[in-house]
Scaffold this motif. Structure first.
Motif, PDB file in Angstrom:
ATOM      1  N   VAL A 192     -30.692 -41.820  51.479  1.00 44.02           N
ATOM      2  CA  VAL A 192     -31.422 -41.388  52.773  1.00 44.02           C
ATOM      3  C   VAL A 192     -32.069 -40.178  52.773  1.00 44.02           C
ATOM      4  CG1 VAL A 192     -31.044 -41.504  55.510  1.00 44.02           C
ATOM      5  CG2 VAL A 192     -30.122 -43.119  54.201  1.00 44.02           C
ATOM      6  N   ALA A 193     -31.410 -39.066  52.527  1.00 42.26           N
ATOM      7  CA  ALA A 193     -31.738 -37.760  52.539  1.00 42.26           C
ATOM      8  C   ALA A 193     -32.679 -37.548  51.828  1.00 42.26           C
ATOM      9  CB  ALA A 193     -30.575 -36.890  52.390  1.00 42.26           C
ATOM     10  N   LEU A 194     -32.778 -38.203  50.207  1.00 43.97           N
ATOM     11  CA  LEU A 194     -33.675 -37.971  49.440  1.00 43.97           C
ATOM     12  C   LEU A 194     -35.094 -38.728  49.569  1.00 43.97           C
ATOM     13  CD1 LEU A 194     -31.619 -37.691  46.087  1.00 43.97           C
ATOM     14  CD2 LEU A 194     -32.881 -35.704  47.428  1.00 43.97           C
ATOM     15  N   GLY A 195     -34.816 -40.022  50.350  1.00 45.34           N
ATOM     16  CA  GLY A 195     -35.732 -40.798  50.749  1.00 45.34           C
ATOM     17  C   GLY A 195     -36.692 -40.163  51.682  1.00 45.34           C
ATOM     18  N   LEU A 196     -36.187 -39.595  52.577  1.00 44.68           N
ATOM     19  CA  LEU A 196     -36.884 -38.856  53.874  1.00 44.68           C
ATOM     20  C   LEU A 196     -37.517 -37.696  53.362  1.00 44.68           C
ATOM     21  CD1 LEU A 196     -34.088 -39.085  56.696  1.00 44.68           C
ATOM     22  CD2 LEU A 196     -36.463 -40.268  56.482  1.00 44.68           C
ATOM     23  N   HIS A 199     -38.778 -37.265  49.879  1.00 43.59           N
ATOM     24  CA  HIS A 199     -39.765 -37.389  49.020  1.00 43.59           C
ATOM     25  C   HIS A 199     -40.515 -38.723  49.363  1.00 43.59           C
ATOM     26  CE1 HIS A 199     -37.999 -34.990  46.072  1.00 43.59           C
ATOM     27  NE2 HIS A 199     -36.879 -35.415  46.493  1.00 43.59           N
ATOM     28  N   LEU A 200     -40.309 -39.606  50.164  1.00 45.62           N
ATOM     29  CA  LEU A 200     -41.085 -40.859  50.514  1.00 45.62           C
ATOM     30  C   LEU A 200     -41.613 -40.563  51.805  1.00 45.62           C
ATOM     31  CD1 LEU A 200     -38.684 -43.905  49.617  1.00 45.62           C
ATOM     32  CD2 LEU A 200     -40.441 -42.677  48.175  1.00 45.62           C
ATOM     33  N   VAL A 201     -40.857 -39.901  52.831  1.00 47.89           N
ATOM     34  CA  VAL A 201     -41.676 -39.434  54.203  1.00 47.89           C
ATOM     35  C   VAL A 201     -42.164 -38.266  54.232  1.00 47.89           C
ATOM     36  CG1 VAL A 201     -40.994 -39.348  56.534  1.00 47.89           C
ATOM     37  CG2 VAL A 201     -39.971 -41.084  55.122  1.00 47.89           C
ATOM     38  N   GLY A 202     -41.620 -37.318  53.260  1.00 45.25           N
ATOM     39  CA  GLY A 202     -42.284 -35.797  53.353  1.00 45.25           C
ATOM     40  C   GLY A 202     -41.531 -34.828  54.134  1.00 45.25           C
ATOM     41  N   LEU A 203     -40.473 -35.223  54.521  1.00 43.25           N
ATOM     42  CA  LEU A 203     -39.633 -34.273  55.350  1.00 43.25           C
ATOM     43  C   LEU A 203     -39.083 -33.090  54.456  1.00 43.25           C
ATOM     44  CD1 LEU A 203     -37.893 -36.239  58.029  1.00 43.25           C
ATOM     45  CD2 LEU A 203     -40.049 -35.033  58.418  1.00 43.25           C
TER      46      LEU A 203
END
Length: 178
Positions: free
Chosen positions: A27-31, A33-37
């Motif tokens: 979840v942390a890495l998705g947020l 790398h995918l969401v840009g946070l």
């Protein structure tokens, strides 16, 4: 129900904890790398706590100690990592709850601090707060990311507690008097 949970082995509790750590990191890495946070220094420290707990769970799952001592040691080590994560996430939430005029000023970036300061000073400076950590970039159901991370750590704490529970389960040839 407690008897069913007590029957779970050190390996089973450890694999459950490890799986939850993997989920939290995904979840942390998705947020990121995918969401840009971009993670702030306190977010990075929370990730370190997740990785520390994951490392303990991985070693415990591979080792799968038979005796009570191993389950207690792995339970306490993983509980220490999870407790550190709870403390950092709680601090992060506290910073986010401050009125704008009480938020500490932004300091140098974590990479820069790691290059020029000793680790002890970096820890002290990051935990004392940074304006960048007080920003709320994302809300889900009205809860900020540190709030969700805190909830994740509280759930993750069930695995170390399960390891401690496994340490108290009856052994073969021994009749439980509890």
């Amino acid at each position: 129900m407690i008897d069913d949970l007590r029957r779970l082995s050190v390996r089973e509790w450890s694999l459950a904890g490890l799986a939850f750590c993997v989920l939290m990191m995904a979840v942390a890495l998705g947020l990121e790398h995918l969401v840009g946070l971009e993670p702030c220094p306190l977010c990075i420290f929370q990730r370190v706590a997740v990785l520390a707990a994951a490392a303990v769970f991985l070693v415990a799952a591979i080792h799968d100690p038979v005796g009570r001592a191993g389950a207690v040691i792995y339970g306490l080590l993983s509980l220490a990592a999870v407790s550190g994560g709870i403390a950092v996430a709680g601090r992060h939430l506290w910073l986010q709850s401050l009125p704008a005029d009480e938020v500490p000023s932004c300091g140098p970036g974590l990479d820069y601090m790691m290059e020029i300061l000793p680790l002890q000073q970096v820890l002290a400076q990051v935990l004392s707060g940074s304006g960048e950590c007080a920003e709320i970039d994302f809300l889900l159901l009205g809860i900020s990311l540190p709030g969700w991370t805190l909830a994740g750590f509280v759930l993750l704490a069930l695995a170390p507690l399960g390891l401690l529970l496994a340490a108290n389960r009856p052994r073969r040839g021994y009749r439980w008097q509890g």
